[in-house]
Design a protein around this motif. Structure first.
Motif, mmCIF file in Angstrom:
data_model
loop_
_atom_site.group_PDB
_atom_site.id
_atom_site.type_symbol
_atom_site.label_atom_id
_atom_site.label_comp_id
_atom_site.label_asym_id
_atom_site.label_seq_id
_atom_site.Cartn_x
_atom_site.Cartn_y
_atom_site.Cartn_z
ATOM 1 N N ILE A 10 -3.379 11.579 -11.159
ATOM 2 C CA ILE A 10 -3.315 11.209 -9.736
ATOM 3 C C ILE A 10 -2.300 10.092 -9.469
ATOM 4 O O ILE A 10 -1.521 10.169 -8.520
ATOM 5 C CB ILE A 10 -4.731 10.832 -9.223
ATOM 6 N N LYS A 11 -2.285 9.079 -10.330
ATOM 7 C CA LYS A 11 -1.409 7.931 -10.042
ATOM 8 C C LYS A 11 0.060 8.337 -9.985
ATOM 9 O O LYS A 11 0.803 7.863 -9.137
ATOM 10 C CB LYS A 11 -1.630 6.822 -11.070
ATOM 11 N N TYR A 14 0.453 11.107 -6.931
ATOM 12 C CA TYR A 14 0.294 10.596 -5.561
ATOM 13 C C TYR A 14 1.306 9.497 -5.242
ATOM 14 O O TYR A 14 1.828 9.436 -4.141
ATOM 15 C CB TYR A 14 -1.106 9.990 -5.378
ATOM 16 N N LYS A 15 1.487 8.584 -6.205
ATOM 17 C CA LYS A 15 2.235 7.351 -5.897
ATOM 18 C C LYS A 15 3.535 7.207 -6.675
ATOM 19 O O LYS A 15 4.170 6.158 -6.624
ATOM 20 C CB LYS A 15 1.345 6.136 -6.199
ATOM 21 N N ARG A 50 11.053 6.790 -2.900
ATOM 22 C CA ARG A 50 10.801 8.144 -2.390
ATOM 23 C C ARG A 50 12.065 8.797 -1.859
ATOM 24 O O ARG A 50 12.011 9.672 -1.016
ATOM 25 C CB ARG A 50 9.701 8.100 -1.317
ATOM 26 N N GLN A 105 14.051 13.396 0.342
ATOM 27 C CA GLN A 105 12.966 12.417 0.397
ATOM 28 C C GLN A 105 11.710 13.069 -0.168
ATOM 29 O O GLN A 105 11.541 14.287 -0.089
ATOM 30 C CB GLN A 105 12.727 11.922 1.815
ATOM 31 N N VAL A 106 10.866 12.234 -0.749
ATOM 32 C CA VAL A 106 9.651 12.741 -1.386
ATOM 33 C C VAL A 106 8.512 12.670 -0.377
ATOM 34 O O VAL A 106 8.309 11.639 0.263
ATOM 35 C CB VAL A 106 9.309 11.906 -2.632
ATOM 36 N N GLU A 107 7.806 13.780 -0.205
ATOM 37 C CA GLU A 107 6.643 13.797 0.696
ATOM 38 C C GLU A 107 5.390 14.207 -0.069
ATOM 39 O O GLU A 107 5.463 14.840 -1.125
ATOM 40 C CB GLU A 107 6.880 14.757 1.874
ATOM 41 N N PHE A 108 4.254 13.867 0.501
ATOM 42 C CA PHE A 108 2.949 14.182 -0.075
ATOM 43 C C PHE A 108 2.529 15.566 0.413
ATOM 44 O O PHE A 108 2.462 15.801 1.619
ATOM 45 C CB PHE A 108 1.937 13.125 0.374
ATOM 46 N N ARG A 109 2.276 16.481 -0.507
ATOM 47 C CA ARG A 109 1.949 17.865 -0.129
ATOM 48 C C ARG A 109 0.839 18.438 -1.006
ATOM 49 O O ARG A 109 0.538 17.923 -2.073
ATOM 50 C CB ARG A 109 3.204 18.755 -0.278
ATOM 51 N N ARG A 110 0.305 19.564 -0.526
ATOM 52 C CA ARG A 110 -0.592 20.366 -1.361
ATOM 53 C C ARG A 110 0.263 21.067 -2.401
ATOM 54 O O ARG A 110 1.312 21.632 -2.055
ATOM 55 C CB ARG A 110 -1.297 21.436 -0.526
ATOM 56 N N ILE A 120 -8.523 21.092 -4.371
ATOM 57 C CA ILE A 120 -7.141 21.171 -3.877
ATOM 58 C C ILE A 120 -6.313 20.152 -4.659
ATOM 59 O O ILE A 120 -6.699 18.979 -4.736
ATOM 60 C CB ILE A 120 -7.066 20.865 -2.365
ATOM 61 N N TYR A 122 -3.139 17.897 -4.969
ATOM 62 C CA TYR A 122 -2.085 17.275 -4.163
ATOM 63 C C TYR A 122 -1.050 16.613 -5.067
ATOM 64 O O TYR A 122 -1.338 16.285 -6.211
ATOM 65 C CB TYR A 122 -2.675 16.211 -3.223
ATOM 66 N N LYS A 125 6.407 16.623 -3.328
ATOM 67 C CA LYS A 125 7.452 17.636 -3.181
ATOM 68 C C LYS A 125 8.635 16.957 -2.502
ATOM 69 O O LYS A 125 8.466 15.893 -1.889
ATOM 70 C CB LYS A 125 6.981 18.822 -2.328
ATOM 71 N N ASP B 47 1.933 24.123 2.801
ATOM 72 C CA ASP B 47 1.497 23.075 1.860
ATOM 73 C C ASP B 47 1.116 21.784 2.588
ATOM 74 O O ASP B 47 1.139 20.708 1.998
ATOM 75 C CB ASP B 47 2.583 22.808 0.807
ATOM 76 N N GLN B 48 0.821 21.892 3.883
ATOM 77 C CA GLN B 48 0.397 20.718 4.631
ATOM 78 C C GLN B 48 -1.017 20.900 5.157
ATOM 79 O O GLN B 48 -1.435 22.014 5.479
ATOM 80 C CB GLN B 48 1.326 20.476 5.825
ATOM 81 N N ASP B 49 -1.729 19.792 5.239
ATOM 82 C CA ASP B 49 -3.045 19.789 5.872
ATOM 83 C C ASP B 49 -3.295 18.392 6.441
ATOM 84 O O ASP B 49 -2.384 17.545 6.453
ATOM 85 C CB ASP B 49 -4.144 20.232 4.881
ATOM 86 N N THR B 52 -2.347 15.574 3.897
ATOM 87 C CA THR B 52 -0.922 15.305 3.626
ATOM 88 C C THR B 52 -0.252 14.634 4.830
ATOM 89 O O THR B 52 0.536 13.705 4.663
ATOM 90 C CB THR B 52 -0.157 16.592 3.263
ATOM 91 N N VAL B 55 -1.380 10.996 5.052
ATOM 92 C CA VAL B 55 -0.696 10.152 4.059
ATOM 93 C C VAL B 55 0.697 9.779 4.557
ATOM 94 O O VAL B 55 1.101 8.611 4.492
ATOM 95 C CB VAL B 55 -0.608 10.875 2.691
ATOM 96 N N GLU B 56 1.432 10.757 5.088
ATOM 97 C CA GLU B 56 2.798 10.465 5.541
ATOM 98 C C GLU B 56 2.798 9.484 6.724
ATOM 99 O O GLU B 56 3.599 8.551 6.763
ATOM 100 C CB GLU B 56 3.521 11.760 5.929
ATOM 101 N N ARG B 59 1.783 6.033 5.337
ATOM 102 C CA ARG B 59 2.854 5.388 4.557
ATOM 103 C C ARG B 59 3.907 4.780 5.480
ATOM 104 O O ARG B 59 4.419 3.692 5.234
ATOM 105 C CB ARG B 59 3.530 6.417 3.642
ATOM 106 N N TYR B 84 -11.786 19.498 3.117
ATOM 107 C CA TYR B 84 -13.045 19.775 2.424
ATOM 108 C C TYR B 84 -14.217 19.640 3.394
ATOM 109 O O TYR B 84 -14.210 18.770 4.270
ATOM 110 C CB TYR B 84 -13.282 18.745 1.316
ATOM 111 N N ALA B 96 -3.428 7.547 -2.196
ATOM 112 C CA ALA B 96 -1.987 7.835 -2.100
ATOM 113 C C ALA B 96 -1.189 6.663 -1.531
ATOM 114 O O ALA B 96 -0.027 6.475 -1.895
ATOM 115 C CB ALA B 96 -1.768 9.087 -1.245
#
Lengths: 129, 349
Positions: A10-11, A14-15, A50, A105-110, A120, A122, A125, B47-49, B52, B55-56, B59, B84, B96
């Motif tokens: 995760i670390k 995620y980060k 990022r 740029q780096v984004e947080f995605r599934r 799920i 995460y 990407k 791939d978004q929910d 995500t 978080v963006e 941030r 969930y 995150a």
């Protein structure tokens, strides 16, 4: 992916948590126990930036079952500002317009689901800037 | 004074036009566009929910405010599309952005006003001096059943607000909540799409709660419509907030900066919070802003904000909401949209 493995990662997923060798300054991503350059075992924990540059990429048209709904999609190697290269899916883009050298740029995605009832996963990407 | 010390928004890049949805179901797009006052809506990528996008947005707010995420003591996420049924959205968001482990976390639900609920609670936690900083997020990837009127508006977006006492960019002068048991819109357990009571969602639901909430908070503060620089109301479509605003005495100039629905649809729990973010992007120090959310079921949260001089420096570091709305976007046809939103039954789903 087994849940304990996902949880352990995760670390960095995620980060973008990496390790900077206290002896030689080499950055390891993800974190390692021993520096591959100087064999030192002490690291500072840092979060990578990022933003980066697309080095190269490939387009996946026949995807594995977990990614069928996202095909066609690109997977690329992106060099972040610290010089660390990450392998990442390239998302939110026109795959016909991707070019090496593009700013990312780096984004947080599934990343994927373990089925409709599982966990799920995460992570990161890259998206063209 | 307690208020917003930093904020930011996130709008997905994908869009679908009303014409493409109407054509699929054999309806006249001109009539629908006129009736709902909506041109197109945002669509989350596959791939978004809610997690995500939260978080963006979070941030960006952390960066904009220059806040150490470890000092954020609460992460509250309001949504009606938490990924969930059992497992919090907030823990993933907090992890995150680097706010774990010393933080309180909760997910809020109240149809479209879950985001303003989170704002209400974080404000009061800070005001009670229980926390230095608290993060409130309103986010949704809302679903409309295929062919239903909601399909033209149900969209996606997120807005994040960090509440605190030190150098707020917008001080909260007053809050007020107004609610009743009104079954205008619902989704039962295990059902995929929500249902609604048609025209009943208007006068006895949206307008009753929004207007009563706005009237009461203006009476409580001794303010009238002309005292405000801007007003933001929940936006289930483009028409309702305009009609509510006009009934309260607001002009179109006071409403248009925060009226996002015609271009991105109804972002549900993100709706009035995103509208507020868009207003904060341009508001001048001293401006008063009225914000009234609405959640079916039903209730409204009202806030009176006063913008401070600290906003100029903070907002230089974030992406403006309207720039995201008009920035790079990718248009989908109905087939692509149905695939993105998981509306097609397949062996892979």
């Amino acid at each position: 992916m087994a849940i304990p493995e996902y949880w352990r990662e995760i670390k960095h997923r995620y980060k973008l948590e990496a390790g900077k060798c206290k002896s030689c300054g080499y950055i390891v991503f993800p974190m390692r126990l021993i520096c591959p350059k100087c064999q030192n075992q002490d690291f500072d924990s840092i979060n990578l930036s990022r933003e980066g540059t697309l080095i190269t990429y490939s387009v996946i048209r026949v995807a594995s079952s977990r990614f069928v709904n996202q095909a066609p999609f690109a997977v690329g190697i992106v060099e972040l500002k610290e010089g660390v290269r990450i392998l990442s899916q390239i998302t939110d883009c026109n795959i016909n317009e991707l070019k090496s050298g593009m700013k990312m740029q780096v984004e947080f995605r599934r990343i994927f689901d373990d089925g409709s009832s599982g966990v799920i996963n995460y992570g990161y990407k890259c998206v063209p800037m | 004074m307690t208020g917003i010390v930093s904020y930011a928004s996130y709008v997905p890049r994908y869009r679908i036009k009303v014409e493409d949805i109407a054509a699929q179901w054999g309806f006249d797009a001109t009539v629908i566009k006129k009736g709902l006052f909506v041109q197109e809506k945002s669509v989350p990528a596959p791939d978004q929910d809610t997690i995500t996008m939260s978080v963006e947005a979070a941030r960006r707010a952390v960066f904009g405010g220059g806040i150490d995420p470890e000092t954020i003591q609460a992460v509250y996420v309001g949504s009606e599309s938490h990924p969930y049924a059992v497992k919090p959205t907030g823990t993933t968001v907090a992890e995150a952005i680097g706010a774990t482990p010393d933080a309180h976390c909760a997910d809020f639900e109240f149809a479209c006003k879950a985001g303003s609920e989170a704002m209400f609670v974080t404000l009061n936690m800070v005001e009670a001096q229980q926390m230095s900083y608290a993060l409130a997020i309103g986010a949704d990837t809302s679903q409309g059943a295929p062919g239903d009127a909601l399909e033209y508006t149900a969209s996606a977006g997120a807005a994040a607000f960090i509440m605190g006492k030190e150098q707020p960019v917008a001080e909260c002068l007053e809050t007020y909540s107004h609610m009743s048991d009104t079954p205008d819109f619902w989704r039962r357990e295990h059902e995929f799409y929500p249902q609604h009571a048609g025209r009943f969602t208007g006068e006895p639901a949206y307008f009753k709660h929004v207007l009563n909430c706005a009237n009461f908070i203006m009476k409580k503060t001794g303010l009238q419509a002309s005292d405000f620089g801007y007003a933001v109301f929940h936006q289930p479509n483009g028409k309702f907030p305009l009609r509510a605003g006009k009934k309260l005495g607001f002009t179109e100039d006071q409403l248009k900066q925060g009226l996002l629905c015609p271009y991105i649809g109804n972002t549900y729990s993100g709706s009035s919070p995103l509208g507020l973010a868009a207003v904060l992007d341009v508001a001048k120090p001293g401006d008063l802003i009225l914000m009234v959310s609405y959640g079916s079921g039903a209730g409204s949260d009202g806030f009176v904000w006063r913008v401070t001089k600290d906003i100029e420096k903070m907002r230089k570091k974030i992406l403006y909401t309207w720039d995201q709305i008009h920035g790079e976007k990718f248009y989908l046809d109905y087939g692509q949209y149905a695939k993105f939103r998981g509306k097609i039954r397949s062996n892979a789903s």
